[in-house]
Write a protein that holds these residues in place. Structure first.
Motif, PDB file in Angstrom:
ATOM      1  N   ASP A 112      68.453  88.084  45.130  1.00  0.00           N
ATOM      2  CA  ASP A 112      68.530  87.455  43.815  1.00  0.00           C
ATOM      3  C   ASP A 112      67.360  86.505  43.567  1.00  0.00           C
ATOM      4  N   ALA A 113      67.059  85.663  44.573  1.00  0.00           N
ATOM      5  CA  ALA A 113      66.010  84.652  44.393  1.00  0.00           C
ATOM      6  C   ALA A 113      64.681  85.048  45.015  1.00  0.00           C
ATOM      7  N   ARG A 114      64.662  86.163  45.745  1.00  0.00           N
ATOM      8  CA  ARG A 114      63.457  86.607  46.449  1.00  0.00           C
ATOM      9  C   ARG A 114      62.964  85.542  47.438  1.00  0.00           C
ATOM     10  N   HIS A 115      63.930  84.918  48.116  1.00  0.00           N
ATOM     11  CA  HIS A 115      63.634  83.967  49.193  1.00  0.00           C
ATOM     12  C   HIS A 115      63.915  84.687  50.509  1.00  0.00           C
ATOM     13  N   HIS A 116      62.948  84.724  51.391  1.00  0.00           N
ATOM     14  CA  HIS A 116      63.046  85.644  52.525  1.00  0.00           C
ATOM     15  C   HIS A 116      63.091  84.986  53.904  1.00  0.00           C
ATOM     16  N   VAL A 117      62.850  83.696  54.032  1.00  0.00           N
ATOM     17  CA  VAL A 117      62.777  83.065  55.359  1.00  0.00           C
ATOM     18  C   VAL A 117      63.998  82.162  55.542  1.00  0.00           C
ATOM     19  N   TYR A 118      64.726  82.378  56.636  1.00  0.00           N
ATOM     20  CA  TYR A 118      65.979  81.644  56.891  1.00  0.00           C
ATOM     21  C   TYR A 118      66.013  81.204  58.349  1.00  0.00           C
ATOM     22  N   ILE A 119      66.770  80.129  58.595  1.00  0.00           N
ATOM     23  CA  ILE A 119      66.964  79.648  59.958  1.00  0.00           C
ATOM     24  C   ILE A 119      68.449  79.498  60.225  1.00  0.00           C
ATOM     25  N   ASN A 120      68.888  79.964  61.363  1.00  0.00           N
ATOM     26  CA  ASN A 120      70.277  79.785  61.779  1.00  0.00           C
ATOM     27  C   ASN A 120      70.468  78.343  62.245  1.00  0.00           C
ATOM     28  N   LEU A 121      71.397  77.629  61.630  1.00  0.00           N
ATOM     29  CA  LEU A 121      71.566  76.208  61.890  1.00  0.00           C
ATOM     30  C   LEU A 121      72.187  75.927  63.251  1.00  0.00           C
TER      31      LEU A 121
END
Length: 497
Positions: A112-121
């Motif tokens: 939806d937002a085209r945000h691709h980088v994530y971190i597992n908390l």
């Protein structure tokens, strides 16, 4: 006929078969369609290859990471499902989402937002979504450090010698260990307590090393350790810390006795926090915890109870009871303020030396105690703690309201020598402690009893400089300004012999 043919072509494409050549007038459109199909197939093959290969060095979306919006001080809950299981933070917008598989909220957000980088908390692993491959890149190590700060034993040993300032992303400078804390609606009593406890060196050092309490299942212990590491971390993205997660754990552990939106007494909160942390560490940790040994002393209590108050006694004599008990802090009563105004129609604020109110513990001064039964009580200190906590009993509750005693206590900032004013036992040969103390933290209350605010004066050991701290406000101050403040709660550090 055309509808059947188009439907046949669609079915053939879905099944992965090659379609028949279209009419001449549709060649351009079909070539563009085939190019898009090939790109999708290549992207799918790349995704499958990356999933099979495991971690991949680098990522084409790393330039979209926005450190300005990252804030890991809040509770780790998904912003959609409010679940705390398998939560990821989007490194582009800073929001929390659950999961990374197909159908998860993080996966949907990546489309939806085209945000691709994530971190597992929890695991601190980084992923590129929706491709799903793990990212390995040393340029993101600073984000891991902000999420979960780490210290080596050498770094902990050098904290009180460090004179270097750190710089936040907004260009502001801050001192590790001297950062402001957000006031979450009436939580200034928590902030001044935390800032004062950060000056207790062995307690701070204990919680800076997670290995000391990694086997403890208490949420309160883990959140306090996390908050301690964030306060002393030199690589924060901003110059303040929000104790939101710690306050959530406090509200749960205290059954909402201490929570946001409800003003409380820092003396009550300090006593509860230290005793609760000690109990949780003692019952949950494999190693013995000496948390209270740094702050706990011992005193002898001598009670003279009139025998006429005892039904079994018929004479009018006195029965004496001797007992020894540990103490976490010494409560010091203040002389009552004057009832009448002076010639200038102003109330005179009395002053009293600290040594006068310490005479309560000289073993000779009598204090009358009514509960649980009337007794004339004397106190004598038999063992001094490494860190001495003094509580000026300024607030007194009557039948109608809470009254504040404005008496100013005159105290030394350095070299408080107790043996000159109260009798102390002779130290043992193997005891390297003395009776001289230096002030390291001083909590002050300003305003009316039920509407006032708390602020703290704390010492920075590396340069022997004092700072005034009130929530986010941190400023350098002079030592004599500390001595002029109306002290409410103080922490003294013992001189080594």
């Amino acid at each position: 006929m055309l509808v059947d043919r188009q439907g046949s072509i669609k079915r053939q494409k879905i099944e992965g078969c090659a379609s028949r050549p279209p009419p001449y007038d549709d060649v351009d459109d079909d070539e563009e369609h085939n190019e898009r199909s090939q790109r999708r197939n290549s992207d799918g093959r790349a995704q499958r290859c990356r999933s099979k290969l495991g971690p991949v060095e680098g990522c084409p979306y790393l330039d979209t990471v926005n450190r300005q919006v990252l804030d890991f001080d809040f509770e780790k809950f998904c912003s959609v499902s409010l679940s705390n299981l398998n939560v990821y933070a989007c490194l582009v917008c800073g929001k929390y989402y659950q999961g990374r598989g197909k159908g998860s909220h993080a996966y949907a957000h990546s489309f939806d937002a085209r945000h691709h980088v994530y971190i597992n908390l929890h695991t601190e692993k980084l992923y590129c979504l929706p491709d799903g491959y793990e990212i390995v890149d040393p340029s993101l190590d600073d984000i891991r450090q902000v999420l979960n700060p780490r210290f080596t034993k050498e770094q902990v040993a050098q904290l009180d010698r460090n004179r270097r300032w750190s710089r936040a992303l907004d260009g502001s400078d801050y001192l590790p260990g001297m950062v402001g804390l957000n006031n979450l609606h009436g939580t200034d009593f928590v902030n001044v307590t935390i800032q004062s406890l950060m000056r207790v060196t062995p307690l701070r050092n204990f919680f800076l090393m997670p290995d000391n309490y990694q086997h403890c299942g208490s949420t309160l212990v883990q959140r306090f350790g996390e908050l301690t590491r964030k306060i002393w971390h030199a690589g924060n993205f901003k110059g303040q810390v929000s104790p939101h997660g710690f306050l959530q754990a406090v509200a749960e552990a205290s059954q909402k006795r201490f929570c946001a939106g409800q003003q409380s007494d820092p003396q009550d909160f300090l006593a509860w926090l230290l005793n609760t942390l000690h109990a949780e560490l003692t019952t949950s940790c494999r190693n013995n915890c000496a948390l209270l040994s740094w702050l706990q002393g011992e005193m002898e209590v001598i009670k003279e109870i009139p025998t006429k108050t005892i039904p079994q006694k018929e004479d009018n004599g006195v029965e004496t009871e001797h007992s020894r008990m540990p103490f976490l802090m010494l409560g010091l009563g203040l002389p009552p303020p004057p009832l009448f105004k002076d010639a200038m129609e102003k109330n005179i604020i009395p002053q009293v030396p600290l040594f006068n109110i310490l005479k309560k513990f000289d073993g000779e001064t009598v204090t009358e105690v009514v509960r649980p039964r009337f007794a004339r009580t004397r106190y004598r200190i038999t063992r001094l703690p490494r860190y001495l906590i003094l509580h000026m009993q300024r607030f007194e509750k009557n039948n109608f309201f809470i009254e504040k005693n404005p008496t100013i206590v005159n105290f030394p900032v350095k070299n408080l020598e107790l043996k000159d004013y109260i009798p102390l036992p002779m130290p043992k040969e193997d005891n390297k402690s003395g009776s001289k103390y230096d002030l390291v933290a001083n909590i002050v209350h300003d305003g009316k009893p039920e509407e006032g605010l708390y602020r703290a004066f704390v010492q920075r050991k590396s340069q022997d400089i004092w700072y005034e701290m009130q929530d986010l406000h941190v400023s350098e101050t002079l030592p004599h300004m500390v001595a002029l403040s109306g002290a409410y709660l103080q922490i003294y550090e013992q001189h080594p012999v």
